[in-house]
Design an enzyme around this catalytic site. Sequence first.
Site, PDB file in Angstrom:
ATOM      1  N   ARG A 172     114.778  52.738  69.319  1.00 53.36           N
ATOM      2  CA  ARG A 172     115.061  52.198  70.891  1.00 53.36           C
ATOM      3  C   ARG A 172     114.702  50.751  70.925  1.00 53.36           C
ATOM      4  O   ARG A 172     114.380  50.497  72.105  1.00 53.36           O
ATOM      5  CB  ARG A 172     114.688  53.055  71.811  1.00 53.36           C
ATOM      6  CG  ARG A 172     115.030  54.373  71.737  1.00 53.36           C
ATOM      7  CD  ARG A 172     116.460  54.575  72.029  1.00 53.36           C
ATOM      8  NE  ARG A 172     116.690  56.108  71.834  1.00 53.36           N
ATOM      9  CZ  ARG A 172     117.063  56.541  70.618  1.00 53.36           C
ATOM     10  NH1 ARG A 172     117.176  55.866  69.519  1.00 53.36           N
ATOM     11  NH2 ARG A 172     117.399  57.930  70.470  1.00 53.36           N
ATOM     12  N   SER A 220     117.056  59.679  78.795  1.00 50.73           N
ATOM     13  CA  SER A 220     115.632  59.906  78.563  1.00 50.73           C
ATOM     14  C   SER A 220     114.936  58.617  79.438  1.00 50.73           C
ATOM     15  O   SER A 220     115.238  57.239  79.053  1.00 50.73           O
ATOM     16  CB  SER A 220     115.118  59.763  77.257  1.00 50.73           C
ATOM     17  OG  SER A 220     115.877  61.172  76.522  1.00 50.73           O
ATOM     18  N   GLU A 290     112.073  53.780  78.607  1.00 51.52           N
ATOM     19  CA  GLU A 290     113.160  53.690  77.498  1.00 51.52           C
ATOM     20  C   GLU A 290     114.105  52.831  78.521  1.00 51.52           C
ATOM     21  O   GLU A 290     114.841  51.828  78.104  1.00 51.52           O
ATOM     22  CB  GLU A 290     113.767  54.691  77.107  1.00 51.52           C
ATOM     23  CG  GLU A 290     115.014  54.522  76.286  1.00 51.52           C
ATOM     24  CD  GLU A 290     115.504  55.933  75.640  1.00 51.52           C
ATOM     25  OE1 GLU A 290     114.536  56.555  75.182  1.00 51.52           O
ATOM     26  OE2 GLU A 290     116.895  56.138  75.292  1.00 51.52           O
TER      27      GLU A 290
HETATM   28  C1  LIG Z   1     122.990  61.907  80.509  1.00 54.90           C
HETATM   29  C2  LIG Z   1     122.614  60.672  79.479  1.00 54.90           C
HETATM   30  C3  LIG Z   1     122.326  61.078  78.228  1.00 54.90           C
HETATM   31  C4  LIG Z   1     121.728  59.969  77.243  1.00 54.90           C
HETATM   32  N1  LIG Z   1     121.471  60.476  75.966  1.00 54.90           N
HETATM   33  C5  LIG Z   1     121.270  59.496  75.118  1.00 54.90           C
HETATM   34  C6  LIG Z   1     120.999  59.629  73.599  1.00 54.90           C
HETATM   35  O1  LIG Z   1     121.084  60.824  73.523  1.00 54.90           O
HETATM   36  N2  LIG Z   1     120.317  58.632  72.919  1.00 54.90           N
HETATM   37  C7  LIG Z   1     120.127  57.308  73.314  1.00 54.90           C
HETATM   38  O2  LIG Z   1     119.908  56.558  72.753  1.00 54.90           O
HETATM   39  N3  LIG Z   1     120.426  56.998  74.700  1.00 54.90           N
HETATM   40  C8  LIG Z   1     120.875  58.214  75.564  1.00 54.90           C
HETATM   41  N4  LIG Z   1     121.263  57.797  76.849  1.00 54.90           N
HETATM   42  C9  LIG Z   1     120.968  56.448  77.335  1.00 54.90           C
HETATM   43  C10 LIG Z   1     121.980  55.386  77.268  1.00 54.90           C
HETATM   44  O3  LIG Z   1     123.376  56.161  77.408  1.00 54.90           O
HETATM   45  C11 LIG Z   1     122.104  54.442  76.037  1.00 54.90           C
HETATM   46  O4  LIG Z   1     120.855  53.712  76.107  1.00 54.90           O
HETATM   47  C12 LIG Z   1     123.177  53.574  76.053  1.00 54.90           C
HETATM   48  O5  LIG Z   1     123.120  53.009  74.781  1.00 54.90           O
HETATM   49  C13 LIG Z   1     123.445  52.789  77.184  1.00 54.90           C
HETATM   50  O6  LIG Z   1     124.826  52.007  77.049  1.00 54.90           O
HETATM   51  P1  LIG Z   1     125.396  51.333  78.559  1.00 54.90           P
HETATM   52  O7  LIG Z   1     126.534  50.762  78.045  1.00 54.90           O
HETATM   53  O8  LIG Z   1     125.350  52.332  79.464  1.00 54.90           O
HETATM   54  O9  LIG Z   1     124.281  50.166  78.467  1.00 54.90           O
HETATM   55  P2  LIG Z   1     123.643  49.720  80.001  1.00 54.90           P
HETATM   56  O10 LIG Z   1     123.023  50.938  80.447  1.00 54.90           O
HETATM   57  O11 LIG Z   1     124.716  49.140  80.773  1.00 54.90           O
HETATM   58  O12 LIG Z   1     122.949  48.642  79.369  1.00 54.90           O
HETATM   59  C14 LIG Z   1     121.389  49.077  78.650  1.00 54.90           C
HETATM   60  C15 LIG Z   1     120.977  47.708  77.847  1.00 54.90           C
HETATM   61  O13 LIG Z   1     121.908  47.058  77.121  1.00 54.90           O
HETATM   62  C16 LIG Z   1     122.207  45.559  77.434  1.00 54.90           C
HETATM   63  N5  LIG Z   1     123.651  45.803  77.150  1.00 54.90           N
HETATM   64  C17 LIG Z   1     124.979  46.401  77.755  1.00 54.90           C
HETATM   65  N6  LIG Z   1     125.811  45.921  77.200  1.00 54.90           N
HETATM   66  C18 LIG Z   1     125.609  44.698  76.362  1.00 54.90           C
HETATM   67  C19 LIG Z   1     126.484  43.708  75.806  1.00 54.90           C
HETATM   68  N7  LIG Z   1     127.708  43.759  75.669  1.00 54.90           N
HETATM   69  N8  LIG Z   1     125.715  42.736  75.346  1.00 54.90           N
HETATM   70  C20 LIG Z   1     124.335  42.638  75.334  1.00 54.90           C
HETATM   71  N9  LIG Z   1     123.630  43.445  76.183  1.00 54.90           N
HETATM   72  C21 LIG Z   1     124.072  44.536  76.474  1.00 54.90           C
HETATM   73  C22 LIG Z   1     122.121  45.791  79.147  1.00 54.90           C
HETATM   74  O14 LIG Z   1     121.482  44.361  79.462  1.00 54.90           O
HETATM   75  C23 LIG Z   1     120.683  46.635  79.012  1.00 54.90           C
HETATM   76  O15 LIG Z   1     119.467  46.062  78.713  1.00 54.90           O
HETATM   77  C24 LIG Z   1     121.593  58.738  77.668  1.00 54.90           C
HETATM   78  C25 LIG Z   1     121.900  58.496  79.170  1.00 54.90           C
HETATM   79  C26 LIG Z   1     122.210  59.374  80.034  1.00 54.90           C
HETATM   80  C27 LIG Z   1     122.572  59.136  81.403  1.00 54.90           C
END
Ligand SMILES: Cc1cc2nc3c(=O)[nH]c(=O)nc-3n(C[C@H](O)[C@H](O)[C@H](O)COP(=O)(O)OP(=O)(O)OC[C@H]3O[C@@H](n4cnc5c(N)ncnc54)[C@H](O)[C@@H]3O)c2cc1C
Length: 298
Positions: A172, A220, A290
Amino acid sequence: MNAVAVSTDFAGRVMHNEPMSRHTSWHVGGPAETYFEPRDAEDLVAFLRALPTDVSVHWIGLGSNVLVRDGGLRGVVISVHGALDGLERLNEAQVWCEAGVACARLAKQCVKWGLGPAEFFAGIPGTLGGALAMNAGAFGGETWRHVLEVETIDRQGVRRKRPAAEFRVGYRSVIAPGEEGYLAARLVFEHRPEAHQDEIRDLLARRKQSQPIGAWSGGSTFTNPPGDHAARLIDSAGLKGYRIGGASVSNKHANFFINEGEATARDLEELIKHVQRTVEQVHGVHLEPEVRIMGEPA
Ligand SMILES: Cc1cc2nc3c(=O)[nH]c(=O)nc-3n(C[C@H](O)[C@H](O)[C@H](O)COP(=O)(O)OP(=O)(O)OC[C@H]3O[C@@H](n4cnc5c(N)ncnc54)[C@H](O)[C@@H]3O)c2cc1C
């Protein structure tokens, strides 16, 4: 908050004082001074070139891993979901995926192409851009194991292709060579004609059993410390169900914190700090968030 002065020489949608609670899975967060959804990558280039250099830029995907404070975000928030949505197969094993593509779509399409293992992406409710920033992973799979190169864009609107070797990647955690947004990635998978939609269904069912899917959460909250699980430590410190304001520790999965409907970002941040302190007192283990906490207090 005041609106950032932006030029109008681009086609995407600009919103001022846009509540971030509309763009995060926790459904909390104050307004973004300016929120920009580009039409495509060229549009994003035009926007960034025209943006005054003193304006800060924040990237957002589907907001499933961010806690935006109640005072909101100064500067510009850029969302590429819905714009950068290209996904194509380049050859036997390689895929070009743009940063706005939802991880679930990537998983399903890879299964259709007979490529894997990509099923783990199915339950991650974010975009590829977020998965690249977080090195998201599940069920033994991890995003950066599949990355050959990424396309990025810097604050001045300059696009670059960078090989995976330029990034320091861990659990992560991704240390990038520059402060750039992700536009796309070239990914590699194995040829797995036996990969099946059923595997995705099974993984999603396993999640449903152990996680409060459907509740407003950020997934998480803490990373797992070496050799242990944050959920186990929180549970055994007696914190399941613990509540501050409208935020609570899930009774189903202790590392998921829930907005019961009326929580503020402050409630959630205080809950995070309380759990961190208690686990440290009880177990002597420091939990690292995280989720990415961003923005200004109210
Ligand atoms: C119900 C649930 C289950 C989940 N299960 C998992 C799991 O199994 N495994 C896991 O790893 N995570 C999990 N997550 C966390 C999350 O889904 C991941 O971290 C996911 O990768 C975040 O993607 P996002 O597009 O929502 O990013 P965001 O939450 O919008 O952003 C997260 C980070 O990424 C950066 N970012 C986003 N897009 C870009 C871009 N284009 N360029 C540069 N930086 C960027 C943002 O600035 C921020 O720092 C879960 C979340 C929820 C709510």
